[in-house]
Scaffold this active site. Structure first.
Site, PDB file in Angstrom:
ATOM      1  N   GLY A 190       0.791  -1.222   0.000  1.00 22.50           N
ATOM      2  CA  GLY A 190       0.000   0.000   0.000  1.00 22.50           C
ATOM      3  C   GLY A 190       0.822   1.270   0.000  1.00 22.50           C
ATOM      4  O   GLY A 190       2.032   1.258   0.223  1.00 22.50           O
ATOM      5  N   ASN A 191       0.143   2.375  -0.254  1.00 23.37           N
ATOM      6  CA  ASN A 191       0.773   3.677  -0.194  1.00 23.37           C
ATOM      7  C   ASN A 191      -0.272   4.767  -0.030  1.00 23.37           C
ATOM      8  O   ASN A 191      -1.446   4.584  -0.375  1.00 23.37           O
ATOM      9  CB  ASN A 191       1.652   3.943  -1.427  1.00 23.37           C
ATOM     10  CG  ASN A 191       1.136   3.270  -2.676  1.00 23.37           C
ATOM     11  OD1 ASN A 191       0.179   3.737  -3.265  1.00 23.37           O
ATOM     12  ND2 ASN A 191       1.755   2.152  -3.047  1.00 23.37           N
ATOM     13  N   THR A 194       8.852   3.685   0.169  1.00 25.82           N
ATOM     14  CA  THR A 194       8.802   2.293  -0.257  1.00 25.82           C
ATOM     15  C   THR A 194       9.464   1.395   0.791  1.00 25.82           C
ATOM     16  O   THR A 194      10.330   1.839   1.554  1.00 25.82           O
ATOM     17  CB  THR A 194       9.517   2.115  -1.613  1.00 25.82           C
ATOM     18  OG1 THR A 194       9.263   0.812  -2.119  1.00 25.82           O
ATOM     19  CG2 THR A 194      11.013   2.347  -1.500  1.00 25.82           C
ATOM     20  N   SER A 208       6.945   3.080  -4.794  1.00 24.15           N
ATOM     21  CA  SER A 208       7.031   2.620  -6.191  1.00 24.15           C
ATOM     22  C   SER A 208       5.795   2.994  -6.996  1.00 24.15           C
ATOM     23  O   SER A 208       5.817   2.971  -8.229  1.00 24.15           O
ATOM     24  CB  SER A 208       7.226   1.099  -6.220  1.00 24.15           C
ATOM     25  OG  SER A 208       6.132   0.446  -5.600  1.00 24.15           O
ATOM     26  N   GLU A 209       4.687   3.324  -6.321  1.00 26.19           N
ATOM     27  CA  GLU A 209       3.446   3.663  -7.011  1.00 26.19           C
ATOM     28  C   GLU A 209       3.257   5.170  -7.180  1.00 26.19           C
ATOM     29  O   GLU A 209       2.150   5.630  -7.471  1.00 26.19           O
ATOM     30  CB  GLU A 209       2.244   3.090  -6.246  1.00 26.19           C
ATOM     31  CG  GLU A 209       2.106   1.589  -6.294  1.00 26.19           C
ATOM     32  CD  GLU A 209       1.630   1.063  -7.643  1.00 26.19           C
ATOM     33  OE1 GLU A 209       1.680   1.822  -8.635  1.00 26.19           O
ATOM     34  OE2 GLU A 209       1.223  -0.098  -7.708  1.00 26.19           O
ATOM     35  N   HIS A 226      -3.973   3.832  -1.547  1.00 29.25           N
ATOM     36  CA  HIS A 226      -3.915   2.576  -2.310  1.00 29.25           C
ATOM     37  C   HIS A 226      -3.724   1.446  -1.310  1.00 29.25           C
ATOM     38  O   HIS A 226      -2.755   1.441  -0.552  1.00 29.25           O
ATOM     39  CB  HIS A 226      -2.775   2.596  -3.313  1.00 29.25           C
ATOM     40  CG  HIS A 226      -2.484   1.262  -3.926  1.00 29.25           C
ATOM     41  ND1 HIS A 226      -3.485   0.439  -4.412  1.00 29.25           N
ATOM     42  CD2 HIS A 226      -1.321   0.588  -4.123  1.00 29.25           C
ATOM     43  CE1 HIS A 226      -2.946  -0.675  -4.880  1.00 29.25           C
ATOM     44  NE2 HIS A 226      -1.635  -0.614  -4.712  1.00 29.25           N
ATOM     45  N   HIS A 286      -4.860  -6.948  -8.022  1.00 25.49           N
ATOM     46  CA  HIS A 286      -3.944  -6.075  -7.289  1.00 25.49           C
ATOM     47  C   HIS A 286      -4.572  -5.502  -6.023  1.00 25.49           C
ATOM     48  O   HIS A 286      -4.117  -5.785  -4.919  1.00 25.49           O
ATOM     49  CB  HIS A 286      -3.476  -4.965  -8.233  1.00 25.49           C
ATOM     50  CG  HIS A 286      -2.377  -4.118  -7.707  1.00 25.49           C
ATOM     51  ND1 HIS A 286      -1.601  -3.315  -8.518  1.00 25.49           N
ATOM     52  CD2 HIS A 286      -1.910  -3.912  -6.446  1.00 25.49           C
ATOM     53  CE1 HIS A 286      -0.705  -2.676  -7.796  1.00 25.49           C
ATOM     54  NE2 HIS A 286      -0.885  -3.017  -6.540  1.00 25.49           N
TER      55      HIS A 286
END
Length: 224
Positions: A30-31, A46, A76-77, A96, A159
């Site tokens: 997640g982010n 990350t 990374s997203e 996310h 995902h």
């Protein structure tokens, strides 16, 4: 959108703890991002669990993803988040997550569009599902971003899900509604019947959405 950096960072830490405590993310999944009024964006780093983060771990980037503050490597997203912010300048927060309900439904590769409850019909409406693409890829960012004006969330095939809002807290609320909706649906299936709101009931829902300026596509109900 945020005017105070400290508030943005506090919201990210609080939401990160909630995501982890509720099982909406596992390990380093997640982010979360928060957009500032000056156009910069606070991001989770990350390789770090969203539970137990500190403000010192957060990273601030410009609109192109260049680090302007912080010592950790950015999520990374970040390309996905930046694309969504570019698409909708009114947004101030994105979450996310890989919640079990959303991730399971996303594996079907189909949108969520069933009106099984008043809250789901009001808050979610239809949740699109974008085709599978690798984490951090341009394809993922470009496929998800266009939905952020007329929807409150999007599913990522095999995902997870992305939600957004005027701030990080609202984005988290939408993650919670999404996961709760899938849990209710699973319970309905276990009881043996999925009963949808009627079209007449959905007409009432639509009138409430118009009154409060809620924007999302009408979910599918059944004939009255």
């Amino acid at each position: 959108m945020y005017s105070a950096h400290e508030q943005a960072k506090r919201d990210i830490i609080e939401v990160g703890n909630k995501l982890y405590a509720r099982g909406y993310v596992a390990a380093n999944d997640g982010n979360i991002t928060a957009r500032m009024a000056d156009g910069t964006i606070w991001c989770t780093p990350t390789g770090v669990s969203k539970g137990g983060m500190t403000e010192e771990m957060l990273v601030r980037v410009d609109a192109d993803g260049n680090i302007v503050e912080g010592t950790h490597k950015v999520s990374s997203e970040i390309a996905l988040h930046l694309a969504i912010y570019r698409e909708n300048p009114d947004l101030g927060g994105i979450v996310h997550a890989h919640g079990p309900g959303a991730t399971a439904w996303a594996a079907y590769g189909e949108p969520w569009e069933l009106a099984i409850s008043l809250d789901a019909a009001l808050s979610l409406g239809v949740v699109p599902c974008v085709p599978f693409a690798i984490t951090g890829s341009k394809a993922l960012a470009e496929s998800a971003a266009p939905y952020c004006k007329d929807h409150t969330a999007v599913l990522l095939e095999h995902h997870g899900a992305v939600t957004w809002g005027k701030n990080v807290v609202q984005a988290m609320y939408r993650t919670e509604v999404l996961e709760h909706t899938f849990q209710v649906y699973a319970n309905m299936k276990a009881y043996g019947k999925v009963r949808l709101l009627t079209e007449a009931q959905l007409d009432e829902v639509e009138s409430v959405k118009q009154r409060f300026g809620i924007v999302n596509p009408r979910a599918k109900g059944r004939e009255a």
